[in-house]
Design a protein around this motif. Structure first.
Motif, PDB file in Angstrom:
ATOM      1  N   SER A 124     -11.715   6.566 -38.886  1.00 58.18           N
ATOM      2  CA  SER A 124     -11.315   5.052 -38.724  1.00 58.18           C
ATOM      3  C   SER A 124      -9.458   5.733 -38.677  1.00 58.18           C
ATOM      4  O   SER A 124      -8.848   5.269 -39.384  1.00 58.18           O
ATOM      5  CB  SER A 124     -11.763   5.064 -40.601  1.00 58.18           C
ATOM      6  OG  SER A 124     -10.723   6.194 -41.428  1.00 58.18           O
ATOM      7  N   SER A 125      -9.275   5.935 -37.753  1.00 60.09           N
ATOM      8  CA  SER A 125      -8.074   6.512 -36.887  1.00 60.09           C
ATOM      9  C   SER A 125      -8.107   6.383 -35.652  1.00 60.09           C
ATOM     10  O   SER A 125      -8.925   6.573 -34.944  1.00 60.09           O
ATOM     11  CB  SER A 125      -7.469   7.738 -37.864  1.00 60.09           C
ATOM     12  OG  SER A 125      -7.200   7.981 -38.960  1.00 60.09           O
ATOM     13  N   LEU A 126      -6.905   6.051 -35.450  1.00 62.23           N
ATOM     14  CA  LEU A 126      -6.792   5.565 -33.389  1.00 62.23           C
ATOM     15  C   LEU A 126      -5.516   7.116 -33.725  1.00 62.23           C
ATOM     16  O   LEU A 126      -5.092   7.436 -34.250  1.00 62.23           O
ATOM     17  CB  LEU A 126      -5.592   4.609 -33.414  1.00 62.23           C
ATOM     18  CG  LEU A 126      -5.899   3.566 -33.675  1.00 62.23           C
ATOM     19  CD1 LEU A 126      -5.580   2.000 -33.705  1.00 62.23           C
ATOM     20  CD2 LEU A 126      -7.712   2.473 -32.653  1.00 62.23           C
ATOM     21  N   VAL A 127      -5.701   7.282 -32.516  1.00 66.48           N
ATOM     22  CA  VAL A 127      -5.142   8.555 -31.295  1.00 66.48           C
ATOM     23  C   VAL A 127      -3.403   8.269 -30.557  1.00 66.48           C
ATOM     24  O   VAL A 127      -3.932   7.251 -29.857  1.00 66.48           O
ATOM     25  CB  VAL A 127      -6.427   9.469 -30.281  1.00 66.48           C
ATOM     26  CG1 VAL A 127      -5.294  10.211 -29.519  1.00 66.48           C
ATOM     27  CG2 VAL A 127      -7.329  10.202 -30.929  1.00 66.48           C
ATOM     28  N   VAL A 128      -2.569   8.164 -31.667  1.00 66.29           N
ATOM     29  CA  VAL A 128      -1.030   7.558 -30.679  1.00 66.29           C
ATOM     30  C   VAL A 128      -0.413   8.701 -30.350  1.00 66.29           C
ATOM     31  O   VAL A 128      -0.415   9.858 -31.143  1.00 66.29           O
ATOM     32  CB  VAL A 128      -1.063   7.314 -31.787  1.00 66.29           C
ATOM     33  CG1 VAL A 128      -1.415   5.660 -32.481  1.00 66.29           C
ATOM     34  CG2 VAL A 128      -0.315   8.215 -33.730  1.00 66.29           C
ATOM     35  N   ARG A 129       0.445   8.829 -29.081  1.00 60.84           N
ATOM     36  CA  ARG A 129       1.442   9.762 -28.783  1.00 60.84           C
ATOM     37  C   ARG A 129       2.953   9.141 -29.633  1.00 60.84           C
ATOM     38  O   ARG A 129       3.149   8.132 -29.243  1.00 60.84           O
ATOM     39  CB  ARG A 129       1.542  10.084 -27.244  1.00 60.84           C
ATOM     40  CG  ARG A 129       0.069  10.543 -26.853  1.00 60.84           C
ATOM     41  CD  ARG A 129      -0.165  10.327 -25.420  1.00 60.84           C
ATOM     42  NE  ARG A 129      -1.467  11.145 -25.092  1.00 60.84           N
ATOM     43  CZ  ARG A 129      -2.715  11.474 -25.538  1.00 60.84           C
ATOM     44  NH1 ARG A 129      -2.366   9.280 -25.650  1.00 60.84           N
ATOM     45  NH2 ARG A 129      -2.975  11.521 -24.630  1.00 60.84           N
ATOM     46  N   ASP A 130       3.795   9.839 -29.780  1.00 65.79           N
ATOM     47  CA  ASP A 130       5.377   9.956 -30.206  1.00 65.79           C
ATOM     48  C   ASP A 130       5.652  10.076 -28.465  1.00 65.79           C
ATOM     49  O   ASP A 130       5.625  10.191 -28.111  1.00 65.79           O
ATOM     50  CB  ASP A 130       5.338  10.831 -31.170  1.00 65.79           C
ATOM     51  CG  ASP A 130       5.261  12.962 -31.088  1.00 65.79           C
ATOM     52  OD1 ASP A 130       5.115  12.831 -29.397  1.00 65.79           O
ATOM     53  OD2 ASP A 130       5.282  13.227 -31.684  1.00 65.79           O
TER      54      ASP A 130
END
Length: 477
Positions: free
Chosen positions: A60-66
């Motif tokens: 239930s999570s997305l992959v995001v980049r900082d």
């Protein structure tokens, strides 16, 4: 893996998860589940909504980049099941003539293995329903977890076909550690010293071997060799089927042998048969062909224990990707040689016993954990890609349920796994289910055009070993 007590918090991906998201890898796991009865779409949707899968943070999570390009898990605000469930009503057909269900599903999986990766604007999983073939395909990014953790999560929502109140059971040798301790009692100190020195020696040898393979040492070219870029080539799939009872019969023919010993003996014999067919008398006797075997490094959990921990949102499940690689050397032998079929098993046992004394799998796992923070994803991906280019095949083996199970109220007829692939032209994934073992053989079809024949070579290798084991048992009696 960190806990998700604060839903607004971002959790960094593990080093292995970052590796699998690297463009050079981008690994996706495909689990094909066959059903006895027609698929009920509403039942599937309801089961997903109430399943442990959707309650697991990774799903239930997305992959995001900082700002530094480092990937994190970020809790999704909403899960739209309609974006994750893909329904195909028409039969799968890539040929001018209709094909059987197994071929159709394998063709579909082969196309998926070279298709674009999962979209990162939603959690990294999909469910494909092949209605005409009574098959459900889970498409899951490897960053979510390895085959063992994903199998456990799936089975925690299944029930036994003969008892809907009970969870499936798995057999993974709970007494092996005790046997090792008991077997050492009563031995002389010199025996224990020799064993310790042997372990140190094999650790040194196998770790050095792994480093050399990661840098420059490579297999001789054969008819199954791949190379950098082969991961982009079109694929074909075939399925080899074995009976677990046959493997157990063969295992008894060699003292202290294991099912894995039998498996690698079958692998050696089957590949020798195939290569002799493709290139008669062209390869030298005893030529080494090296594979990569995936080894689970976590403690095994019971399904009931896992289910309780998930429901209680307990942290520290050991989730994610926790496996190592070992180099698996097998040797080409001509079928007209002096060896009997069980000789492949005996050689495999000697090789596996030596590997068990080493920490090569742990070394490979720790290498990824060390190189990712200090050298970055690019170097880590290069090293891992290099070891694949320098070897000849990949194999993994996942233990499935001992009995028939139901999923969403529908009896499961088979469980099969494959994945998108690296530079190897040959990858094999085995899953056991209800006394059967299915091996999914994925090949680059321009290099290995006849995977069905290769599957037959493996099946015949086991049958020949079974016949030899039966003869030996008859003679001894």
């Amino acid at each position: 893996m960190g806990s998700f007590d604060d839903d607004s918090a971002e959790q960094p991906l593990s080093p292995t998860g970052r590796l699998f998201l690297h463009p050079k890898w981008n690994l996706v796991v495909h689990c094909a589940i066959g059903f006895k009865n027609p698929i009920d779409i509403d039942a599937i949707k309801y089961r997903l909504k109430t399943s442990l899968l959707l309650s697991h943070p990774r799903f239930s999570s997305l992959v995001v980049r900082d700002s530094h390009g480092v990937e994190h898990w970020q809790k999704a605000t909403h899960i739209d099941l309609d974006r994750h469930i893909i329904i195909l009503h028409n039969p799968v057909s890539t040929a001018s003539q209709p094909v059987d269900h197994e071929t159709a599903v394998n063709d579909y999986l082969a196309d998926l293995s070279t298709s674009p990766g999962l979209s990162t604007d939603k959690p990294l999983w999909e469910v494909h329903l092949l209605m005409a073939h009574n098959c459900c395909v889970f498409r899951l990014h490897h960053a979510l977890g390895d085959g063992v953790s994903l199998m456990y999560l799936f089975l925690a929502d299944c029930r036994r076909a003969n008892n809907e109140e009970k969870l499936p059971t798995l057999a993974y040798g709970k007494t092996r550690g005790k046997k090792r301790v008991d077997s050492s009692i009563g031995k002389g100190w010199w025996v224990l010293l020799i064993g310790f020195l042997s372990m140190v020696w094999f650790n040194l040898v196998f770790v050095v071997e792994f480093v050399m393979r990661s840098l420059w040492v490579c297999d001789s070219k054969t008819e199954i060799s791949g190379g950098d870029g082969v991961q982009l080539w079109p694929r074909k799939l075939a399925t080899a089927r074995f009976r677990l009872q046959d493997m157990k019969l063969v295992k008894k023919a060699v003292p202290n042998a294991t099912i894995n010993d039998v498996l690698f003996g079958v692998l050696s014999s089957g590949l020798s048969r195939y290569l002799e067919h493709r290139t008669p008398n062209a390869l030298p006797e005893g030529l080494q062909i090296t594979g990569l075997a995936m080894v689970n490094l976590r403690e095994q959990l019971g399904l009931q224990e896992l289910s309780d921990m998930m429901k209680n949102n307990s942290p520290g499940l050991g989730w994610g990707n926790k496996f190592g690689m070992i180099l698996l050397p097998i040797y080409y032998h001509k079928s007209n040689g002096p060896d009997d079929p069980l000789a492949y098993l005996k050689r495999a046992k000697v090789m596996i016993d030596r590997r068990k004394q080493s920490l090569q799998a742990y070394f490979s796992y720790k290498t990824v954990l060390s190189t990712m923070p200090y050298l970055g994803a690019k170097v880590t991906a290069w090293l891992n890609n290099n070891i694949i280019c320098n070897t000849s095949f990949t194999i993994s083996n996942i233990i499935g349920p001992e009995e028939e199970i139901t999923a969403a109220g529908n009896t499961v007829t088979y469980l099969r796994v494959n994945s998108t692939t690296g530079p190897h032209a040959l990858t094999m994934h085995l899953v056991s289910y209800a006394g059967k073992v299915d091996m999914q053989i994925s090949v680059a079809k321009d290099i290995i055009p006849d995977p069905a024949f290769l599957a037959n070579c493996f099946e015949e290798a086991l049958l020949d070993m079974k016949e030899a084991a039966s003869r030996n048992a008859t003679i001894s009696n």
